[in-house]
Enzyme design. Structure first.
Site, PDB file in Angstrom:
ATOM      1  N   GLY A 134       0.830  -1.201   0.000  1.00 51.07           N
ATOM      2  CA  GLY A 134       0.000   0.000   0.000  1.00 51.07           C
ATOM      3  C   GLY A 134       0.862   1.248   0.000  1.00 51.07           C
ATOM      4  N   GLU A 374      -1.889  -9.435   5.185  1.00 50.35           N
ATOM      5  CA  GLU A 374      -1.247  -9.782   6.467  1.00 50.35           C
ATOM      6  C   GLU A 374      -1.381 -11.271   6.765  1.00 50.35           C
ATOM      7  OE1 GLU A 374       0.872  -8.641   8.489  1.00 50.35           O
ATOM      8  OE2 GLU A 374       0.990  -6.788   7.348  1.00 50.35           O
TER       9      GLU A 374
HETATM   10  C1  LIG Z   1      -5.046  -2.647  10.334  1.00 55.32           C
HETATM   11  C2  LIG Z   1      -3.794  -2.282   9.656  1.00 55.32           C
HETATM   12  C3  LIG Z   1      -3.981  -2.153   8.197  1.00 55.32           C
HETATM   13  C4  LIG Z   1      -2.697  -2.371   7.572  1.00 55.32           C
HETATM   14  C5  LIG Z   1      -2.838  -2.601   6.137  1.00 55.32           C
HETATM   15  C6  LIG Z   1      -2.204  -3.883   5.804  1.00 55.32           C
HETATM   16  C7  LIG Z   1      -1.769  -3.915   4.380  1.00 55.32           C
HETATM   17  C8  LIG Z   1      -1.272  -5.245   4.064  1.00 55.32           C
HETATM   18  C9  LIG Z   1      -0.044  -5.627   4.315  1.00 55.32           C
HETATM   19  C10 LIG Z   1       0.426  -6.974   3.970  1.00 55.32           C
HETATM   20  O1  LIG Z   1      -0.298  -7.838   3.534  1.00 55.32           O
HETATM   21  S1  LIG Z   1       2.071  -7.228   4.208  1.00 55.32           S
HETATM   22  C11 LIG Z   1       2.408  -8.876   3.619  1.00 55.32           C
HETATM   23  C12 LIG Z   1       1.852  -9.909   4.545  1.00 55.32           C
HETATM   24  N1  LIG Z   1       2.336 -11.191   4.191  1.00 55.32           N
HETATM   25  C13 LIG Z   1       2.200 -12.181   4.998  1.00 55.32           C
HETATM   26  O2  LIG Z   1       1.653 -12.043   6.070  1.00 55.32           O
HETATM   27  C14 LIG Z   1       2.776 -13.470   4.514  1.00 55.32           C
HETATM   28  C15 LIG Z   1       2.179 -14.616   5.223  1.00 55.32           C
HETATM   29  N2  LIG Z   1       3.175 -15.636   5.380  1.00 55.32           N
HETATM   30  C16 LIG Z   1       3.762 -15.896   6.577  1.00 55.32           C
HETATM   31  O3  LIG Z   1       3.484 -15.281   7.591  1.00 55.32           O
HETATM   32  C17 LIG Z   1       4.770 -17.000   6.595  1.00 55.32           C
HETATM   33  O4  LIG Z   1       5.429 -17.165   5.414  1.00 55.32           O
HETATM   34  C18 LIG Z   1       4.146 -18.333   7.002  1.00 55.32           C
HETATM   35  C19 LIG Z   1       2.989 -18.722   6.103  1.00 55.32           C
HETATM   36  C20 LIG Z   1       3.666 -18.230   8.409  1.00 55.32           C
HETATM   37  C21 LIG Z   1       5.286 -19.320   6.860  1.00 55.32           C
HETATM   38  O5  LIG Z   1       5.106 -20.434   7.569  1.00 55.32           O
HETATM   39  P1  LIG Z   1       6.224 -21.606   7.660  1.00 55.32           P
HETATM   40  O6  LIG Z   1       5.912 -22.417   8.817  1.00 55.32           O
HETATM   41  O7  LIG Z   1       6.442 -22.199   6.363  1.00 55.32           O
HETATM   42  O8  LIG Z   1       7.451 -20.865   7.936  1.00 55.32           O
HETATM   43  P2  LIG Z   1       8.633 -20.390   8.560  1.00 55.32           P
HETATM   44  O9  LIG Z   1       8.722 -19.067   7.975  1.00 55.32           O
HETATM   45  O10 LIG Z   1       9.774 -21.302   8.390  1.00 55.32           O
HETATM   46  O11 LIG Z   1       8.238 -20.457  10.115  1.00 55.32           O
HETATM   47  C22 LIG Z   1       8.824 -21.390  10.975  1.00 55.32           C
HETATM   48  C23 LIG Z   1       8.489 -21.142  12.413  1.00 55.32           C
HETATM   49  O12 LIG Z   1       8.216 -19.753  12.640  1.00 55.32           O
HETATM   50  C24 LIG Z   1       6.914 -19.624  13.193  1.00 55.32           C
HETATM   51  N3  LIG Z   1       6.337 -18.376  12.749  1.00 55.32           N
HETATM   52  C25 LIG Z   1       5.840 -18.079  11.536  1.00 55.32           C
HETATM   53  N4  LIG Z   1       5.375 -16.826  11.540  1.00 55.32           N
HETATM   54  C26 LIG Z   1       5.612 -16.324  12.775  1.00 55.32           C
HETATM   55  C27 LIG Z   1       5.330 -15.074  13.399  1.00 55.32           C
HETATM   56  N5  LIG Z   1       4.701 -14.084  12.745  1.00 55.32           N
HETATM   57  N6  LIG Z   1       5.706 -14.895  14.679  1.00 55.32           N
HETATM   58  C28 LIG Z   1       6.303 -15.886  15.370  1.00 55.32           C
HETATM   59  N7  LIG Z   1       6.571 -17.101  14.833  1.00 55.32           N
HETATM   60  C29 LIG Z   1       6.221 -17.306  13.553  1.00 55.32           C
HETATM   61  C30 LIG Z   1       6.175 -20.842  12.693  1.00 55.32           C
HETATM   62  O13 LIG Z   1       5.063 -21.113  13.498  1.00 55.32           O
HETATM   63  C31 LIG Z   1       7.234 -21.873  12.818  1.00 55.32           C
HETATM   64  O14 LIG Z   1       7.407 -22.212  14.189  1.00 55.32           O
HETATM   65  P3  LIG Z   1       7.793 -23.685  14.645  1.00 55.32           P
HETATM   66  O15 LIG Z   1       6.537 -24.471  14.548  1.00 55.32           O
HETATM   67  O16 LIG Z   1       8.858 -24.199  13.720  1.00 55.32           O
HETATM   68  O17 LIG Z   1       8.254 -23.538  16.057  1.00 55.32           O
HETATM   69  C1  LIG Z   2      -5.575  -4.620  -0.464  1.00 57.60           C
HETATM   70  C2  LIG Z   2      -4.281  -5.340  -0.286  1.00 57.60           C
HETATM   71  C3  LIG Z   2      -3.217  -4.676   0.300  1.00 57.60           C
HETATM   72  C4  LIG Z   2      -1.979  -5.311   0.440  1.00 57.60           C
HETATM   73  N1  LIG Z   2      -0.935  -4.626   0.985  1.00 57.60           N
HETATM   74  C5  LIG Z   2       0.278  -5.202   1.078  1.00 57.60           C
HETATM   75  C6  LIG Z   2       1.395  -4.482   1.615  1.00 57.60           C
HETATM   76  O1  LIG Z   2       1.278  -3.325   2.045  1.00 57.60           O
HETATM   77  N2  LIG Z   2       2.603  -5.091   1.659  1.00 57.60           N
HETATM   78  C7  LIG Z   2       2.766  -6.373   1.205  1.00 57.60           C
HETATM   79  O2  LIG Z   2       3.873  -6.876   1.260  1.00 57.60           O
HETATM   80  N3  LIG Z   2       1.718  -7.074   0.716  1.00 57.60           N
HETATM   81  C8  LIG Z   2       0.479  -6.530   0.647  1.00 57.60           C
HETATM   82  N4  LIG Z   2      -0.596  -7.250   0.144  1.00 57.60           N
HETATM   83  C9  LIG Z   2      -0.407  -8.629  -0.311  1.00 57.60           C
HETATM   84  C10 LIG Z   2      -0.936  -9.678   0.653  1.00 57.60           C
HETATM   85  O3  LIG Z   2      -0.149  -9.742   1.799  1.00 57.60           O
HETATM   86  C11 LIG Z   2      -0.997 -11.051  -0.024  1.00 57.60           C
HETATM   87  O4  LIG Z   2      -1.905 -10.978  -1.082  1.00 57.60           O
HETATM   88  C12 LIG Z   2      -1.389 -12.131   0.966  1.00 57.60           C
HETATM   89  O5  LIG Z   2      -0.354 -12.372   1.888  1.00 57.60           O
HETATM   90  C13 LIG Z   2      -1.787 -13.452   0.300  1.00 57.60           C
HETATM   91  O6  LIG Z   2      -0.776 -13.924  -0.493  1.00 57.60           O
HETATM   92  P1  LIG Z   2      -1.055 -14.321  -2.027  1.00 57.60           P
HETATM   93  O7  LIG Z   2      -1.638 -13.165  -2.710  1.00 57.60           O
HETATM   94  O8  LIG Z   2       0.201 -14.891  -2.517  1.00 57.60           O
HETATM   95  O9  LIG Z   2      -2.163 -15.446  -1.964  1.00 57.60           O
HETATM   96  P2  LIG Z   2      -1.950 -16.990  -2.222  1.00 57.60           P
HETATM   97  O10 LIG Z   2      -1.007 -17.496  -1.198  1.00 57.60           O
HETATM   98  O11 LIG Z   2      -1.625 -17.209  -3.638  1.00 57.60           O
HETATM   99  O12 LIG Z   2      -3.421 -17.531  -1.884  1.00 57.60           O
HETATM  100  C14 LIG Z   2      -4.327 -18.021  -2.874  1.00 57.60           C
HETATM  101  C15 LIG Z   2      -5.075 -19.259  -2.336  1.00 57.60           C
HETATM  102  O13 LIG Z   2      -4.135 -20.288  -2.073  1.00 57.60           O
HETATM  103  C16 LIG Z   2      -4.347 -20.818  -0.781  1.00 57.60           C
HETATM  104  N5  LIG Z   2      -3.055 -21.220  -0.184  1.00 57.60           N
HETATM  105  C17 LIG Z   2      -1.857 -20.626  -0.317  1.00 57.60           C
HETATM  106  N6  LIG Z   2      -0.915 -21.259   0.399  1.00 57.60           N
HETATM  107  C18 LIG Z   2      -1.525 -22.299   0.989  1.00 57.60           C
HETATM  108  C19 LIG Z   2      -1.106 -23.334   1.875  1.00 57.60           C
HETATM  109  N7  LIG Z   2       0.157 -23.410   2.309  1.00 57.60           N
HETATM  110  N8  LIG Z   2      -2.012 -24.221   2.307  1.00 57.60           N
HETATM  111  C20 LIG Z   2      -3.298 -24.127   1.914  1.00 57.60           C
HETATM  112  N9  LIG Z   2      -3.760 -23.171   1.082  1.00 57.60           N
HETATM  113  C21 LIG Z   2      -2.890 -22.276   0.622  1.00 57.60           C
HETATM  114  C22 LIG Z   2      -4.973 -19.685   0.018  1.00 57.60           C
HETATM  115  O14 LIG Z   2      -5.733 -20.196   1.098  1.00 57.60           O
HETATM  116  C23 LIG Z   2      -5.836 -19.010  -1.029  1.00 57.60           C
HETATM  117  O15 LIG Z   2      -7.081 -19.669  -1.088  1.00 57.60           O
HETATM  118  C24 LIG Z   2      -1.834  -6.651  -0.003  1.00 57.60           C
HETATM  119  C25 LIG Z   2      -2.928  -7.335  -0.568  1.00 57.60           C
HETATM  120  C26 LIG Z   2      -4.139  -6.690  -0.723  1.00 57.60           C
HETATM  121  C27 LIG Z   2      -5.285  -7.443  -1.341  1.00 57.60           C
END
Ligand SMILES: CCCCCCC/C=C/C(=O)SCCNC(=O)CCNC(=O)[C@H](O)C(C)(C)COP(=O)(O)OP(=O)(O)OC[C@H]1O[C@@H](n2cnc3c(N)ncnc32)[C@H](O)[C@@H]1OP(=O)(O)O
Ligand SMILES: Cc1cc2nc3c(=O)[nH]c(=O)nc-3n(C[C@H](O)[C@H](O)[C@H](O)COP(=O)(O)OP(=O)(O)OC[C@H]3O[C@@H](n4cnc5c(N)ncnc54)[C@H](O)[C@@H]3O)c2cc1C
Length: 614
Positions: A134, A374
């Site tokens: 964003g 997130e």
């Molecule tokens: C209200 C505010 C508005 C704000 C606007 C927001 C705009 C949007 C922003 C965004 O979307 S930013 C991008 C966000 N992206 C994500 O959140 C990505 C999601 N993916 C993940 O969090 C991780 O990749 C995962 C899916 C959790 C990966 O899992 P995995 O188990 O494969 O991975 P590892 O990375 O190896 O983790 C191992 C270990 O670490 C623990 N862990 C994972 N996440 C966390 C955490 N956040 N805090 C603490 N620990 C964490 C995980 O449970 C594993 O633990 P163990 O079981 O090995 O002990």
């Molecule tokens: C409005 C908006 C604002 C955003 N802002 C930011 C930002 O500021 N910064 C930033 O970095 N990102 C941002 N994002 C991105 C956002 O964080 C990602 O879109 C989000 O983390 C999901 O990842 P993806 O798009 O790769 O979805 P995918 O992971 O491709 O998900 C698609 C489908 O696959 C499934 N899937 C994926 N992995 C698995 C799994 N391991 N097991 C089972 N099912 C699975 C999901 O459940 C879902 O149904 C934003 C997105 C939006 C829509």
């Protein structure tokens, strides 16, 4: 009174954080932390600021607080607070089938060059382009970029770097930076979500956020005390989103319930308010109860986040896994419920709910991406399940669990009932909330047990761990959902003991009871299968829900008024505080741009020439 306690709370938190900083010998950052801690939500600190700037305050600054050293705070925080530096948080790569959910798979690299003491950042492939952050497209001049760190020929995994994107005077992108807007979206049209491609971009060594991990000038790498600390900001934002769910659902309920008392629609004379229809109450009152429940859960998340991050700052990481599991699961649980709840509120307003004058379309469009960003919700539920399964195994191995999963200790003593019909139900009195909390707890334990058994069966079929997990994923998500539901019912019930006023206590208790009983009817199969309730009790619950709807009806408007949304914040003609809906709706329609002229220009341009040809 709420405002008073909120001020006291934030004041105490500020003192608490100040003490932590002083105790840990840090001389700087104090003002920054005070400033931010005293500000519970960015838009309330900077009222009237635009969405991109809210994102800057909501994402960029917490990242600094989480990951920056005191020196970096000195360099970046005040310029960021004063909007000289405008930042975004670029964690993502292009959303391809390779999944950007999977953070460890991020391809952006930051390679340390000791000869210049700089990192060189690259997005080597089309799939490594950052996509979505964003305010990245046009507003930000800086970004926190997550990249794979390479130094002395070794990869050390994901780390965060502050990258300047644009010239501070001209705002033109710097060399090697390809940045822009990703185009129109479902909502958030005012936010410039962007893409970012980095081509040999050099940044000073000091721009790596080094609160935990460090790279020395010669390139040697110092490990963080826990690798999971890189994810700290996510836990914070996910906890905030729980509160955001409560806020959005409360807004939608306020609009729908107020409008339902203004709207009369019936053959019966005089026409009753639509809120007097049982079905309308059944749509809206459980959601009202949910909005209250999530408000309390949001407050709890904020408290435990601050407590546990305090411990983490002191080097105690024991509770980080529980905080992660709770924030991930509750983020998914509350956003899914709120997302569908807002839509129910919209439909309950009939045709006018579809009009932007109701504000409900905007509330929905702005809220719905919380299910994705997130951390995509299913993926978050699976993270919680990972923690539940780990805890389950520990309990099975005889380890005493503490914290919210301690109920899994009881698994051994409690017979998971093979013949539920013959078993004694857990709920003795459906009006007793502590009985219901117990019931939700045992449902969660049963579903965790079922998920664990499913994985076990898969492994016995010689499947790999990954396949066994994937083939049990539906059970795992159900277990997480049940766990979160238990937490919400438990926290709501506990909150009641804090309400001193007996009249208010009675009303909020009814809300809590409605929340718990309605949840049971929505998942009745789980409760019946596990033998926690009997079929006659399910019937009793349906009757009790109807009674509760009648009991809540006289207080419904007061309960939404108590959310205290100013008309200016609610921005809804249907949800106006004074109930003067129809005159204002007419006014609103008159102000439609199409009504600026009596005869629209299209008539002169197209219809008139057509008519003259006839
Ligand atoms: C209200 C505010 C508005 C704000 C606007 C927001 C705009 C949007 C922003 C965004 O979307 S930013 C991008 C966000 N992206 C994500 O959140 C990505 C999601 N993916 C993940 O969090 C991780 O990749 C995962 C899916 C959790 C990966 O899992 P995995 O188990 O494969 O991975 P590892 O990375 O190896 O983790 C191992 C270990 O670490 C623990 N862990 C994972 N996440 C966390 C955490 N956040 N805090 C603490 N620990 C964490 C995980 O449970 C594993 O633990 P163990 O079981 O090995 O002990
Ligand atoms: C409005 C908006 C604002 C955003 N802002 C930011 C930002 O500021 N910064 C930033 O970095 N990102 C941002 N994002 C991105 C956002 O964080 C990602 O879109 C989000 O983390 C999901 O990842 P993806 O798009 O790769 O979805 P995918 O992971 O491709 O998900 C698609 C489908 O696959 C499934 N899937 C994926 N992995 C698995 C799994 N391991 N097991 C089972 N099912 C699975 C999901 O459940 C879902 O149904 C934003 C997105 C939006 C829509």
């Amino acid at each position: 009174i709420d405002v008073f306690w909120s001020i006291i709370w934030h004041f105490l938190m500020a003192i608490h954080n100040l003490c932590l900083l002083l105790l840990s010998g840090l001389s700087t950052s104090v003002f920054a932390l005070l400033l931010y801690t005293c500000a519970p939500w960015p838009s309330s600190v900077h009222p009237g600021r635009s969405e991109p700037l809210d994102l800057h305050l909501g994402m960029f600054l917490p990242t600094l607080l989480n990951q920056a050293t005191p020196e970096q705070m000195d360099r970046f925080f005040m310029p960021a607070w004063n909007l000289e530096i405008i930042g975004t948080y670029a964690r993502l790569r292009w959303a391809t089938v390779k999944l950007c959910t999977h953070l460890r798979g991020l391809e952006t690299t930051a390679t340390y060059d000791p000869s210049t003491q700089e990192f060189v950042l690259n997005s080597p492939t089309i799939t490594s382009i950052k996509w979505w952050p964003g305010a990245l497209g046009k507003t930000s001049n800086h970004a926190v970029v997550l990249a794979q760190l390479y130094t002395q020929g070794k990869c050390h995994g994901l780390h965060a770097f502050i990258v300047q994107l644009r010239d501070m005077d001209t705002h033109i992108p710097l060399p090697g930076i390809d940045v822009g807007d990703i185009g129109p979206k479902f909502g958030f049209s005012e936010v410039d979500n962007g893409f970012l491609k980095l081509d040999n971009v050099r940044i000073p060594r000091e721009n790596m956020l080094m609160k935990y991990a460090k790279v020395e000038p010669d390139g040697s790498y110092l490990k963080p005390p826990s690798a999971k600390l890189t994810y700290g900001t996510m836990v914070f934002i996910r906890s905030l989103i729980v509160g955001q769910s409560a806020f959005s659902l409360a807004k939608a309920c306020t609009i729908a319930i107020r409008y339902s008392t203004v709207r009369h629609q019936s053959e019966i004379q005089p026409e009753p308010q639509i809120l007097d229809y049982q079905t309308q109450q059944y749509k809206l009152f459980p959601l009202l109860a949910t909005a209250y429940a999530f408000t309390f859960v949001g407050q709890y998340m904020s408290q435990i986040y601050h407590r546990i991050t305090g411990d983490i700052n002191q080097g105690d990481f024991n509770e980080l896994p529980e905080l992660h599991a709770l924030s991930a699961g509750l983020k998914a649980f509350t956003t899914w419920t709120t997302n569908s709840g807002i839509e129910v509120c919209r439909m309950s307003c009939g045709g006018h709910g579809y009009s932007c004058s109701s504000a409900l379309p905007d509330i929905y469009a702005e809220f719905t991406p919380t299910c994705t960003y997130e951390g995509e919700n299913t993926v978050m539920m699976l993270q919680t399940a990972r923690y539940l399964l780990k805890s389950y195994k520990q309990a099975k191995a005889g380890q005493q669990l503490s914290g919210i999963v301690s109920y899994l200790n009881e698994m051994e003593q409690r017979q998971v009932q093979a013949h539920p019909a013959s078993a004694r139900p857990t709920v003795v009195d459906i009006n007793d909330l502590s009985n219901l909390v117990e019931c939700y707890k045992q449902r969660a334990a049963t579903l965790v047990d079922l998920a664990a058994r499913s994985i076990q069966q898969e492994l016995q079929k010689r499947r790999s761990q990954e396949d066994a997990w994937n083939n049990s994923a539906i059970d795992l998500v159900r277990a997480s959902d049940a766990h979160c539901h238990f937490v919400v019912v438990k926290l709501f019930t506990e909150k009641l003991s804090e309400i001193g006023d007996t009249a208010i206590h009675a009303v909020v208790s009814n809300l809590a009871l409605l929340y718990a009983l309605h949840g049971i009817t929505q998942s009745s199969g789980d409760f019946l299968q596990a033998g926690l309730l009997t079929v006659p009790q399910m019937l009793q619950i349906s009757v009790r829900i109807k009674e509760l709807l009648c009991q809540l009806r006289p207080n419904a408007v007061a309960l939404v008024d108590a959310f205290d949304f100013h008309d200016k914040k609610l921005k809804s003609v249907l949800g106006r505080y004074d109930g003067n809906v129809y005159e204002n709706l007419f006014d609103w329609a008159r102000r439609s741009p199409l009504n600026a002229t009596e005869v629209h220009e299209s008539f002169h341009k197209y219809l008139k020439p057509l008519r003259s040809k006839l």
